[in-house]
Design an enzyme around this catalytic site. Structure first.
Site, PDB file in Angstrom:
ATOM      1  N   LYS A  62      -2.941   7.000  -7.242  1.00 45.10           N
ATOM      2  CA  LYS A  62      -1.679   7.751  -7.188  1.00 45.10           C
ATOM      3  C   LYS A  62      -1.829   9.080  -7.919  1.00 45.10           C
ATOM      4  O   LYS A  62      -2.391   9.122  -9.023  1.00 45.10           O
ATOM      5  CB  LYS A  62      -0.582   6.900  -7.829  1.00 45.10           C
ATOM      6  CG  LYS A  62       0.820   7.498  -7.736  1.00 45.10           C
ATOM      7  CD  LYS A  62       1.838   6.550  -8.380  1.00 45.10           C
ATOM      8  CE  LYS A  62       3.258   7.058  -8.218  1.00 45.10           C
ATOM      9  NZ  LYS A  62       4.250   6.131  -8.818  1.00 45.10           N
ATOM     10  N   SER A 131       7.844   5.193  -5.593  1.00 45.08           N
ATOM     11  CA  SER A 131       7.184   6.474  -5.613  1.00 45.08           C
ATOM     12  C   SER A 131       5.699   6.400  -5.261  1.00 45.08           C
ATOM     13  O   SER A 131       5.095   7.404  -4.920  1.00 45.08           O
ATOM     14  CB  SER A 131       7.334   7.080  -7.006  1.00 45.08           C
ATOM     15  OG  SER A 131       6.685   6.281  -7.979  1.00 45.08           O
ATOM     16  N   SER A 155       8.693   1.161  -8.177  1.00 45.83           N
ATOM     17  CA  SER A 155       7.767   2.000  -7.412  1.00 45.83           C
ATOM     18  C   SER A 155       6.452   1.351  -7.017  1.00 45.83           C
ATOM     19  O   SER A 155       5.656   1.960  -6.310  1.00 45.83           O
ATOM     20  CB  SER A 155       7.464   3.285  -8.189  1.00 45.83           C
ATOM     21  OG  SER A 155       8.564   4.163  -8.150  1.00 45.83           O
TER      22      SER A 155
END
Lengths: 410, 410
Positions: A62, A131, A155
């Protein structure tokens, strides 16, 4: 999806090389990434270690997690082209284990709520969640066997549920957040996405040096408390059905299952999650807010505006409620091995303008307890259920999740 | 030393401008910095805000704390010339309050134990302490009214004691560590150096937006428990005398003072501080250790070697001991307002090859409780005592420290 355990078994058996395993990823990426848009950077010629417990395992990271060799852009124009000096602790650990950081995956700006370009691998008109959008989509689409995300609200578990892969948000700080962009230091938790629960357990055991995670001392007939989180708005019919199927499958597989209504103190803590999150985010992102407010994506800017209005007294009150709820939850866990609850209110919404709703995830992030998403087969778009363990006992949470996963597969 | 409160009063009265206040710092720096060597970078032409609660206050920032406008080099060749993208949260906050980040101050490599070039402002043949060497020396030498440090073992209170300034290691995470290089996420705490206790209280209240810190609801006759930390090797005669003087002064000023022997659970926690610190440091500095081990300073490298040998089980055991001790200490605090104990084993040792010993600081860092160093006048080289409050009640710790400080000044 690509199973990490399968790849490792083939490499151990000599039927696949680490370089060959990376080639499988590159083929999948060539086929699907142009439409999926899960990546913001790819390492075109990474070093591929020959040995190590994660040799041959390509990982998506990420893009709020620092990498020394690839840009780390936080999903924000403010960090365009930014290159940190060092790898985040978890990235350095992955490399030491032989894994290959193949790509940086999309993140909503600073891991908040503004959608990324990424599409849901099961239907491009639906959100992949957020996210950790790119990590969930990349694993769900079979581009790679492992990816890192983070969860502050929901997330990790929510996008995993939407993208149809397994995921774990481990116990708070089991994986260090050093080198991960902070949104809320009391909540931010690094998590993993993989094809199945066994893949997660293998990776988490290796990452943490805790072999016990793959061999927990769990009874073969676990006690499971089904929790509906009635303090939150009710979920849609798919999530209700997914929970019923998981419950029935677990019971058929030998688990003792019963309903549990959480005491009101846990609802009180849940209500205060945003107070802690936004108060801390306003401080953690002070430089971005003070210097570049006009370049912030609108939803994260709104959260920071909200955070600016929270008083220290309200924050302290929220922390006290959370502390009380944690102690209460610890006592409750004396009566069962795991909680079974919703991962999300339903399948991925048909929109690219929202990443979905984290209302069934926030309490557990605030409690710091390990949460595992287990996909429930049989729906048009993926729907998962969440298996939750006691703080610090990630091995047992994964063992119960594996039982549920196996029972659902029949 | 330069008093923050004095400077602010003169600015408020119109007898000094913020720019004039900065000039005073520059004059002091020109006179003393060449021999002191407290700085690694100075902002030659900083913006000087005209308003704000910290307008006119020059701040020294320990060089493991990120600054967007000045290099951040971690006291290590590995970070030579490194410029972070963003200010650390606490730096952004200082700027928002009108303060001027005038200089980056020396730090031992990654805030561990390898000495810096900095000299003790009271005798250049003695260490200033560490790891926040430059910040303590800069404030102790009167170069600036405020500086930031961090404490993982004893890196705020010990150098403050050696350099003769006041300092606070606040409650754990009262000041965010976002943008501060991590050594141990369970221990690292941002602290402040200033001329006196009132200066600390003003700065901490402004930084945290907690006005109550300067106006705590403390009885005028506090109950003070004198703790000798008998689990650690006994201190030298100066520290024994400093504690006696502080005790007598506090009693004469109306405090109720009594001796307290800590229960054995606190000694057990103290013994395990290094287990938590080094286990986490090995992970937090994984990139540096894996990629640049030969460029690490020898003492920090030794700690990371040690950390590599600590098992997760030993770490978990240490955390359980710490957790138990924290709950016990919380209960003990029902009987008193503050603990009074040693800040260091004695004055600064006559060496530049060591930063001194943190054995009287480690327990309190591990407990997360606020600690204030109060200099005790009348010694050739500075010696301080430590006033310790309950977790989250930094205002009361500062109020008791102010009483001790005032009583010692007579």
């Amino acid at each position: 999806m690509q199973s990490l355990i399968d790849i490792r078994a083939r490499i151990s058996a000599g039927t696949l090389t680490p370089a060959g395993a990376l080639d499988l990823c590159r083929e999948a990426i060539a086929a699907r990434e142009p439409a999926l848009k899960a990546f913001v950077a790819i390492d075109a010629a990474p070093a591929i270690p020959e040995s190590g417990p994660l040799a041959g395992i390509a990982v998506g990271v990420k893009d709020i997690i620092d990498t020394a060799d690839l840009p780390t852009q936080m999903g924000s124009a403010i960090y365009e082209g930014w290159r940190p000096r060092a790898d985040a602790a978890v990235v350095a650990r992955l490399r030491a284990l032989g894994a290959v950081v193949l790509a940086k995956t999309t993140t909503t700006a600073f891991a908040s709520l503004d959608p990324t370009q990424t599409r849901n691998p099961h239907d491009p008109g639906h959100t992949p969640g957020g996210s950790s959008a790119g990590s969930a989509a990349a694993v769900g689409a079979g581009l790679m066997p492992l990816a890192l995300g983070t969860q502050t609200g929901g997330s990790v578990i929510r996008p995993a549920s939407f993208c149809g892969c397994a995921a774990i948000k481990p116990s708070f700080r089991l994986i260090p957040t050093t080198g991960v962009k902070t949104y809320s230091w009391a909540l931010d938790t690094v998590g993993l996405f993989a094809a199945g629960v066994g893949d997660l357990a293998y990776a988490l055991a290796a990452l943490t040096g805790r072999a016990g995670i793959t061999a927990p001392a769990t009874a073969s007939n676990p006690r499971i408390a089904v929790v509906r989180q009635d303090f939150a708005q009710a979920p849609g019919p798919e999530s209700v059905e997914a929970l019923e199927r998981a419950r029935a499958a677990a019971e058929a597989a030998g688990a003792t299952v019963f309903d549990l209504t959480l005491p009101p103190e846990l609802a009180s803590a849940w209500e205060r999650h945003a107070t802690i999150q936004d108060f801390e985010a306003r401080q953690a992102l002070a430089w971005e807010y003070d210097r570049h407010r006009d370049r912030l994506a609108p939803l994260v800017r709104g959260h920071l505006d909200a955070g600016a209005a929270i008083t220290p007294a309200a924050y302290d009150d929220a922390r006290r409620h959370a502390h009380r709820a944690r102690r209460l939850l610890k006592d409750l866990f004396a009566e069962f091995d795991a909680i079974l609850t919703y991962s999300a209110p339903g399948p991925a919404p048909e929109t690219l303008a929202s990443t979905g709703d984290a209302r069934f995830n926030r309490l557990w992030t605030l409690m710091g307890v390990p949460c595992v998403n287990v996909p429930v087969p049989g729906f048009r778009l993926p729907v998962g259920v969440q298996v939750i363990g006691r703080f610090g006992d990630d091995g047992r949470a994964l063992a119960v999740a594996a039982l549920v996963e196996g029972a659902l597969r029949g």
